[in-house]
Scaffold this motif. Sequence first.
Motif, PDB file in Angstrom:
ATOM      1  N   GLY A 132     -30.910 -51.585   3.082  1.00  0.00           N
ATOM      2  CA  GLY A 132     -31.595 -51.694   1.800  1.00  0.00           C
ATOM      3  C   GLY A 132     -32.010 -50.348   1.239  1.00  0.00           C
ATOM      4  O   GLY A 132     -31.872 -50.097   0.036  1.00  0.00           O
ATOM      5  N   MET A 133     -32.494 -49.457   2.087  1.00  0.00           N
ATOM      6  CA  MET A 133     -32.891 -48.126   1.624  1.00  0.00           C
ATOM      7  C   MET A 133     -31.681 -47.307   1.209  1.00  0.00           C
ATOM      8  O   MET A 133     -31.751 -46.509   0.275  1.00  0.00           O
ATOM      9  N   GLY A 134     -30.559 -47.485   1.905  1.00  0.00           N
ATOM     10  CA  GLY A 134     -29.337 -46.793   1.504  1.00  0.00           C
ATOM     11  C   GLY A 134     -28.842 -47.246   0.148  1.00  0.00           C
ATOM     12  O   GLY A 134     -28.243 -46.466  -0.601  1.00  0.00           O
ATOM     13  N   LEU A 135     -29.101 -48.516  -0.200  1.00  0.00           N
ATOM     14  CA  LEU A 135     -28.683 -49.043  -1.496  1.00  0.00           C
ATOM     15  C   LEU A 135     -29.625 -48.625  -2.624  1.00  0.00           C
ATOM     16  O   LEU A 135     -29.173 -48.353  -3.741  1.00  0.00           O
ATOM     17  N   LEU A 136     -30.915 -48.582  -2.362  1.00  0.00           N
ATOM     18  CA  LEU A 136     -31.907 -48.419  -3.425  1.00  0.00           C
ATOM     19  C   LEU A 136     -32.586 -47.054  -3.451  1.00  0.00           C
ATOM     20  O   LEU A 136     -33.183 -46.706  -4.465  1.00  0.00           O
ATOM     21  N   ARG A 137     -32.514 -46.299  -2.360  1.00  0.00           N
ATOM     22  CA  ARG A 137     -33.244 -45.038  -2.271  1.00  0.00           C
ATOM     23  C   ARG A 137     -32.288 -43.856  -2.221  1.00  0.00           C
ATOM     24  O   ARG A 137     -31.082 -43.992  -2.180  1.00  0.00           O
ATOM     25  N   ALA A 142     -34.725 -41.346   4.509  1.00  0.00           N
ATOM     26  CA  ALA A 142     -34.574 -41.502   5.961  1.00  0.00           C
ATOM     27  C   ALA A 142     -35.830 -41.030   6.689  1.00  0.00           C
ATOM     28  O   ALA A 142     -36.156 -41.538   7.769  1.00  0.00           O
ATOM     29  N   PHE A 143     -36.546 -40.063   6.113  1.00  0.00           N
ATOM     30  CA  PHE A 143     -37.778 -39.595   6.750  1.00  0.00           C
ATOM     31  C   PHE A 143     -38.828 -40.702   6.782  1.00  0.00           C
ATOM     32  O   PHE A 143     -39.584 -40.812   7.752  1.00  0.00           O
ATOM     33  N   ALA A 144     -38.902 -41.509   5.729  1.00  0.00           N
ATOM     34  CA  ALA A 144     -39.823 -42.644   5.720  1.00  0.00           C
ATOM     35  C   ALA A 144     -39.426 -43.665   6.781  1.00  0.00           C
ATOM     36  O   ALA A 144     -40.282 -44.240   7.467  1.00  0.00           O
ATOM     37  N   LEU A 145     -38.127 -43.901   6.918  1.00  0.00           N
ATOM     38  CA  LEU A 145     -37.631 -44.820   7.941  1.00  0.00           C
ATOM     39  C   LEU A 145     -38.009 -44.333   9.334  1.00  0.00           C
ATOM     40  O   LEU A 145     -38.463 -45.121  10.183  1.00  0.00           O
ATOM     41  N   VAL A 195     -32.567 -46.275  18.256  1.00  0.00           N
ATOM     42  CA  VAL A 195     -32.815 -46.968  16.993  1.00  0.00           C
ATOM     43  C   VAL A 195     -32.889 -45.975  15.835  1.00  0.00           C
ATOM     44  O   VAL A 195     -32.296 -46.197  14.768  1.00  0.00           O
ATOM     45  N   ILE A 196     -33.601 -44.866  16.022  1.00  0.00           N
ATOM     46  CA  ILE A 196     -33.702 -43.866  14.962  1.00  0.00           C
ATOM     47  C   ILE A 196     -32.321 -43.305  14.620  1.00  0.00           C
ATOM     48  O   ILE A 196     -31.965 -43.165  13.441  1.00  0.00           O
ATOM     49  N   GLY A 197     -31.536 -42.983  15.645  1.00  0.00           N
ATOM     50  CA  GLY A 197     -30.214 -42.407  15.405  1.00  0.00           C
ATOM     51  C   GLY A 197     -29.279 -43.350  14.669  1.00  0.00           C
ATOM     52  O   GLY A 197     -28.656 -42.970  13.668  1.00  0.00           O
ATOM     53  N   ILE A 198     -29.184 -44.596  15.133  1.00  0.00           N
ATOM     54  CA  ILE A 198     -28.256 -45.553  14.516  1.00  0.00           C
ATOM     55  C   ILE A 198     -28.727 -45.927  13.108  1.00  0.00           C
ATOM     56  O   ILE A 198     -27.911 -45.988  12.167  1.00  0.00           O
ATOM     57  N   MET A 199     -30.012 -46.184  12.932  1.00  0.00           N
ATOM     58  CA  MET A 199     -30.501 -46.597  11.622  1.00  0.00           C
ATOM     59  C   MET A 199     -30.411 -45.469  10.598  1.00  0.00           C
ATOM     60  O   MET A 199     -30.089 -45.705   9.428  1.00  0.00           O
ATOM     61  N   THR A 200     -30.686 -44.245  11.017  1.00  0.00           N
ATOM     62  CA  THR A 200     -30.564 -43.112  10.099  1.00  0.00           C
ATOM     63  C   THR A 200     -29.102 -42.921   9.682  1.00  0.00           C
ATOM     64  O   THR A 200     -28.802 -42.700   8.503  1.00  0.00           O
ATOM     65  N   ALA A 201     -28.202 -43.029  10.636  1.00  0.00           N
ATOM     66  CA  ALA A 201     -26.773 -42.912  10.319  1.00  0.00           C
ATOM     67  C   ALA A 201     -26.328 -44.048   9.400  1.00  0.00           C
ATOM     68  O   ALA A 201     -25.536 -43.835   8.472  1.00  0.00           O
ATOM     69  N   THR A 202     -26.838 -45.251   9.631  1.00  0.00           N
ATOM     70  CA  THR A 202     -26.496 -46.387   8.772  1.00  0.00           C
ATOM     71  C   THR A 202     -26.955 -46.146   7.344  1.00  0.00           C
ATOM     72  O   THR A 202     -26.212 -46.397   6.379  1.00  0.00           O
ATOM     73  N   LEU A 203     -28.174 -45.656   7.194  1.00  0.00           N
ATOM     74  CA  LEU A 203     -28.690 -45.361   5.852  1.00  0.00           C
ATOM     75  C   LEU A 203     -27.808 -44.346   5.133  1.00  0.00           C
ATOM     76  O   LEU A 203     -27.476 -44.516   3.951  1.00  0.00           O
TER      77      LEU A 203
END
Length: 334
Positions: A132-137, A142-145, A195-203
Amino acid sequence: MTTILELKEKMIRFYGKNEVFITPVIKFVMAFVMFTLVNTNIGYMKSISRTPVALILALGCSIFPVSCTIFLVTAVILAHLYALSLEVCLVALLLFIVIYFVYFRFAPRHGYDVLLMPLFFHLKLPYIMPVGMGLLREVYSAFALICGTVVWFFLNGVKENAPVLSATDEAEGNMVSKIVIALNQLVGNKELYLVIGIMTATLIIVYIIRRMSIENAWTVAIISGVLFQTIGMIAGYMLIGISGKTVGVLVGNVLCALIALVIQFLFFNLDYSRTERLQFEDDEYYYYVKAIPKAFVSGSDKKVKRFAGKGDQEERLTKKQLAKEMDIDEDLLD
């Protein structure tokens, strides 16, 4: 589909007309949910764990910027941790100072994302946030994530070790062990890094793809992000030796894809069947433009009044009735 588009446009117009009232309500609900979540999971200080206190704090947050909500939630967390253990409270204070530096330096406008990350972790649906953040932000969100994820894992680790951390022995060795346990929730937590690595890369993947000038860019971004996140999480958990996560990852990412498609419909619903390609030039450049219109259907609010002909005496409006319907003076119809 037409009915759904009309409903969407009505919702947008309703929010635009009533934004001054709706925004404080959203802030109030968000703040109350966060205070309730904190009090329910780490409510070690009973005096501030009561619902009336959460309501009063949330009411104050509704009239101030979202950064005020973050500050008050942080203060409540520190108060609970102080009631649990002074050592844990000091570690948390240092952690929050670092997080505040990162947040205000890189992502000060994404306070809602910092708050939503722990909430979605609690709901077992954290996977929607990077997509969602990758779509809207923007990409720096990613720092907020990262900030929200670190807070969740730290507090969850403190909760799991609460019996040890709440021991009243004031010996020096016990104090040091409490600090070590608190720090291990961050330093020695392999799942946190995964989790941080995969989610940041996903974003980042979702952000890059949705900005490409290709057809159905958002759909491609959603599918790519969900697939990468699913495979990355499952492989990562297998690599670090954590079992029992596969089903949760699969179900969470399926729900993530569905929610992301709803986000696409609300914010980026394009009609590719009406794509136009334009060419024009000025003194220095020749331009090739591809224009894709949004799928838009305006709801009809018009009321149609049938005026009977001369032969329909029973349905014919009198002059007085006509003036009333048109909201004008009856003498103007003479």
